[in-house]
Write a protein that holds these residues in place. Structure first.
Motif, PDB file in Angstrom:
ATOM      1  N   GLY A   1       0.762  -1.072  -0.357  1.00  0.00           N
ATOM      2  CA  GLY A   1       0.343   0.206  -0.282  1.00  0.00           C
ATOM      3  C   GLY A   1       1.124   1.024  -0.028  1.00  0.00           C
ATOM      4  N   THR A   2       1.908   1.252   0.578  1.00  0.00           N
ATOM      5  CA  THR A   2       2.817   2.546   0.616  1.00  0.00           C
ATOM      6  C   THR A   2       3.468   2.375  -0.441  1.00  0.00           C
ATOM      7  OG1 THR A   2       5.220   0.847   1.724  1.00  0.00           O
ATOM      8  CG2 THR A   2       3.684   2.107   3.242  1.00  0.00           C
ATOM      9  N   ASP A   3       3.314   1.458  -1.608  1.00  0.00           N
ATOM     10  CA  ASP A   3       3.551   2.058  -2.476  1.00  0.00           C
ATOM     11  C   ASP A   3       3.033   3.044  -4.049  1.00  0.00           C
ATOM     12  OD1 ASP A   3       6.293   0.748  -2.788  1.00  0.00           O
ATOM     13  OD2 ASP A   3       5.107  -1.282  -3.261  1.00  0.00           O
ATOM     14  N   THR A   4       1.845   2.824  -3.261  1.00  0.00           N
ATOM     15  CA  THR A   4       0.837   3.737  -4.109  1.00  0.00           C
ATOM     16  C   THR A   4       1.092   5.175  -4.368  1.00  0.00           C
ATOM     17  OG1 THR A   4      -0.644   4.331  -1.835  1.00  0.00           O
ATOM     18  CG2 THR A   4      -1.484   2.283  -3.440  1.00  0.00           C
ATOM     19  N   ASN A   5       1.435   5.927  -3.493  1.00  0.00           N
ATOM     20  CA  ASN A   5       2.317   6.910  -3.588  1.00  0.00           C
ATOM     21  C   ASN A   5       3.701   7.285  -4.112  1.00  0.00           C
ATOM     22  OD1 ASN A   5       1.669   8.356  -1.300  1.00  0.00           O
ATOM     23  ND2 ASN A   5       3.017   7.811  -0.068  1.00  0.00           N
TER      24      ASN A   5
ATOM     25  N   GLU B   1      -8.958   8.671  -5.879  1.00  0.00           N
ATOM     26  CA  GLU B   1      -8.456  10.103  -6.277  1.00  0.00           C
ATOM     27  C   GLU B   1      -6.801  10.317  -7.184  1.00  0.00           C
ATOM     28  OE1 GLU B   1      -9.239  12.293  -3.984  1.00  0.00           O
ATOM     29  OE2 GLU B   1     -10.789  11.219  -3.442  1.00  0.00           O
ATOM     30  N   ALA B   2      -5.792   9.281  -7.604  1.00  0.00           N
ATOM     31  CA  ALA B   2      -4.806   9.584  -8.427  1.00  0.00           C
ATOM     32  C   ALA B   2      -6.204   9.431  -9.541  1.00  0.00           C
ATOM     33  CB  ALA B   2      -4.259   7.925  -8.347  1.00  0.00           C
ATOM     34  N   TYR B   3      -6.755   8.698  -9.865  1.00  0.00           N
ATOM     35  CA  TYR B   3      -7.444   8.986 -11.413  1.00  0.00           C
ATOM     36  C   TYR B   3      -8.321  10.197 -11.320  1.00  0.00           C
ATOM     37  CZ  TYR B   3      -6.831   3.360 -11.097  1.00  0.00           C
ATOM     38  OH  TYR B   3      -6.110   2.695 -11.722  1.00  0.00           O
ATOM     39  N   LYS B   4      -9.075  10.163 -10.687  1.00  0.00           N
ATOM     40  CA  LYS B   4      -9.603  11.414 -11.076  1.00  0.00           C
ATOM     41  C   LYS B   4      -8.877  12.805 -11.303  1.00  0.00           C
ATOM     42  CE  LYS B   4     -11.194  13.469  -6.857  1.00  0.00           C
ATOM     43  NZ  LYS B   4     -12.306  13.536  -5.760  1.00  0.00           N
ATOM     44  N   SER B   5      -7.031  12.799 -10.305  1.00  0.00           N
ATOM     45  CA  SER B   5      -6.488  14.332 -10.441  1.00  0.00           C
ATOM     46  C   SER B   5      -5.188  13.756 -12.059  1.00  0.00           C
ATOM     47  CB  SER B   5      -4.683  13.974  -9.476  1.00  0.00           C
ATOM     48  OG  SER B   5      -5.045  13.819  -8.892  1.00  0.00           O
ATOM     49  N   ALA B   6      -5.692  12.475 -12.479  1.00  0.00           N
ATOM     50  CA  ALA B   6      -4.996  12.831 -13.592  1.00  0.00           C
ATOM     51  C   ALA B   6      -6.240  12.853 -14.356  1.00  0.00           C
ATOM     52  CB  ALA B   6      -4.468  11.116 -13.861  1.00  0.00           C
TER      53      ALA B   6
ATOM     54  N   GLU C   1       1.181   6.762  -8.237  1.00  0.00           N
ATOM     55  CA  GLU C   1       0.403   7.754  -8.079  1.00  0.00           C
ATOM     56  C   GLU C   1       1.239   9.157  -8.946  1.00  0.00           C
ATOM     57  OE1 GLU C   1      -2.305  11.600  -5.869  1.00  0.00           O
ATOM     58  OE2 GLU C   1      -0.433  10.367  -4.883  1.00  0.00           O
ATOM     59  N   ASN C   2       2.352   9.603  -7.987  1.00  0.00           N
ATOM     60  CA  ASN C   2       3.820   9.920  -8.550  1.00  0.00           C
ATOM     61  C   ASN C   2       3.949   9.479 -10.641  1.00  0.00           C
ATOM     62  OD1 ASN C   2       5.889  12.156  -8.810  1.00  0.00           O
ATOM     63  ND2 ASN C   2       7.174  10.212  -8.710  1.00  0.00           N
ATOM     64  N   HIS C   3       3.970   8.846 -11.060  1.00  0.00           N
ATOM     65  CA  HIS C   3       4.545   8.240 -12.145  1.00  0.00           C
ATOM     66  C   HIS C   3       3.055   8.019 -12.974  1.00  0.00           C
ATOM     67  CE1 HIS C   3       7.795   7.830 -11.805  1.00  0.00           C
ATOM     68  NE2 HIS C   3       8.108   6.332 -11.379  1.00  0.00           N
ATOM     69  N   LEU C   4       1.777   8.454 -12.273  1.00  0.00           N
ATOM     70  CA  LEU C   4       0.750   8.525 -13.222  1.00  0.00           C
ATOM     71  C   LEU C   4       0.155   9.809 -14.076  1.00  0.00           C
ATOM     72  CD1 LEU C   4      -2.247   7.603 -14.332  1.00  0.00           C
ATOM     73  CD2 LEU C   4      -3.057   7.795 -12.194  1.00  0.00           C
ATOM     74  N   LEU C   5       0.413  10.460 -13.011  1.00  0.00           N
ATOM     75  CA  LEU C   5       0.373  12.236 -13.257  1.00  0.00           C
ATOM     76  C   LEU C   5       1.474  12.719 -13.454  1.00  0.00           C
ATOM     77  CD1 LEU C   5      -1.428  13.109  -9.397  1.00  0.00           C
ATOM     78  CD2 LEU C   5      -2.100  11.992 -11.752  1.00  0.00           C
ATOM     79  N   ASN C   6       2.601  12.899 -13.159  1.00  0.00           N
ATOM     80  CA  ASN C   6       3.611  13.305 -13.507  1.00  0.00           C
ATOM     81  C   ASN C   6       5.121  12.811 -14.677  1.00  0.00           C
ATOM     82  OD1 ASN C   6       3.102  15.330 -11.737  1.00  0.00           O
ATOM     83  ND2 ASN C   6       4.096  14.068  -9.852  1.00  0.00           N
ATOM     84  N   ASP C   7       4.906  10.951 -15.043  1.00  0.00           N
ATOM     85  CA  ASP C   7       5.552  10.604 -15.505  1.00  0.00           C
ATOM     86  C   ASP C   7       5.694  10.515 -17.249  1.00  0.00           C
ATOM     87  OD1 ASP C   7       7.051   8.916 -17.515  1.00  0.00           O
ATOM     88  OD2 ASP C   7       7.161   7.445 -15.191  1.00  0.00           O
ATOM     89  N   THR C   8       6.811  11.177 -17.877  1.00  0.00           N
ATOM     90  CA  THR C   8       7.008  11.937 -19.638  1.00  0.00           C
ATOM     91  C   THR C   8       6.636  11.122 -20.926  1.00  0.00           C
ATOM     92  OG1 THR C   8       8.798  11.762 -19.302  1.00  0.00           O
ATOM     93  CG2 THR C   8       8.827  14.167 -19.345  1.00  0.00           C
ATOM     94  N   ASN C   9       6.458   9.914 -19.976  1.00  0.00           N
ATOM     95  CA  ASN C   9       6.785   8.109 -21.253  1.00  0.00           C
ATOM     96  C   ASN C   9       5.105   7.774 -20.678  1.00  0.00           C
ATOM     97  OD1 ASN C   9       6.323   5.554 -20.669  1.00  0.00           O
ATOM     98  ND2 ASN C   9       7.864   6.270 -22.406  1.00  0.00           N
ATOM     99  N   SER C  10       4.367   7.647 -21.964  1.00  0.00           N
ATOM    100  CA  SER C  10       2.623   7.828 -21.598  1.00  0.00           C
ATOM    101  C   SER C  10       2.984   6.057 -20.655  1.00  0.00           C
ATOM    102  CB  SER C  10       2.165   7.273 -22.631  1.00  0.00           C
ATOM    103  OG  SER C  10       2.761   6.640 -23.838  1.00  0.00           O
ATOM    104  N   ASN C  11       3.723   5.347 -21.388  1.00  0.00           N
ATOM    105  CA  ASN C  11       3.719   3.519 -21.130  1.00  0.00           C
ATOM    106  C   ASN C  11       3.784   3.614 -19.217  1.00  0.00           C
ATOM    107  OD1 ASN C  11       3.217   1.928 -23.199  1.00  0.00           O
ATOM    108  ND2 ASN C  11       5.119   1.637 -23.755  1.00  0.00           N
TER     109      ASN C  11
END
Length: 162
Positions: free
Chosen positions: A74-78, A118-123, A81-91
Motif C-alpha cells: 500500500g505504501t507504494d501507491t505514492n 483519487e489518483a485517477y480523478k487527478s490524472a 501516483e507520482n508516475h501516473l500524474l508526472n511521468d513523461t512516458n505514456s506507458n
C-alpha cells in the motif's frame, strides 16, 4: 554458473547483476521476471523495483512499475501516483494506472480503491494519451469504482473537451 539471457549468473537470483550491470534493459528484464516468478525474495525485489522507478530509462521504469503492481504494498501507491500524474512516458503512466488494479486484485480493500480513485480523478483532466485513458477507465470499471454508464459519460465529456 548458468547462462541467462546471454549473461553468466550464479543463479537466477544473482542480485549483484542488478547492481553491477550497465545494461539497463537487462536490469529491467531481470526485475520483471523476478517480480513475476519469485515470491521468496519479495522484499529484496521490491527494493530494486522502487529504485528502478527512479531511472531515466523508460523501459526500466515501466518494468519496475509493473512489478510494484504485482507485489508492491500500500505504501507504494505514492510511487504509482507520482508516475501516473508526472511521468513523461505514456506507458509508465498507463502501467501506473494498471498497477493500482493489480494490487487491488491481490487484496481488495477500500484503502486501495480510494487511493486509486483519487489518483485517477487527478490524472483524467490532463491526460491526453488514449492508451493511458483506456487503462484508467478499465481499472475504474474492474475495481467497481464507477459503473459502465458513468464511465461512458466521462468518456464522452472528455472527447468533447479534447
Amino acid at each position: 554458473m548458468i547462462t541467462f539471457m546471454g549473461r553468466k549468473v550464479k543463479t537466477l537470483y544473482d542480485f549483484e547483476k542488478l547492481d553491477d550491470n550497465e545494461d539497463l534493459e537487462f536490469q529491467a528484464d531481470i526485475i520483471f521476471l523476478l517480480g513475476k516468478l519469485n515470491k521468496k525474495y519479495k522484499s529484496k525485489i521490491l527494493v530494486y523495483a522502487r529504485q528502478f522507478t527512479q531511472s531515466n530509462n523508460d523501459y526500466k521504469r515501466d518494468r519496475a512499475i509493473i512489478v510494484l503492481g504485482w507485489i508492491g504494498k500500500g505504501t507504494d501507491t505514492n510511487i504509482l501516483e507520482n508516475h501516473l500524474l508526472n511521468d513523461t512516458n505514456s506507458n509508465c503512466r498507463a502501467w501506473s494506472a494498471s498497477a493500482y488494479m493489480q494490487m487491488w486484485f491481490r487484496k481488495e480493500n477500500d484503502f486501495l480503491k480510494t487511493k486509486a480513485f483519487e489518483a485517477y480523478k487527478s490524472a483524467l483532466p490532463n491526460e491526453s494519451d488514449y492508451f493511458v485513458l483506456s487503462v484508467i477507465f478499465s481499472a475504474l470499471r474492474e475495481m467497481d469504482i464507477l459503473d459502465l454508464e458513468y464511465l461512458k459519460l466521462l468518456w464522452v465529456s472528455w472527447t468533447l473537451k479534447n
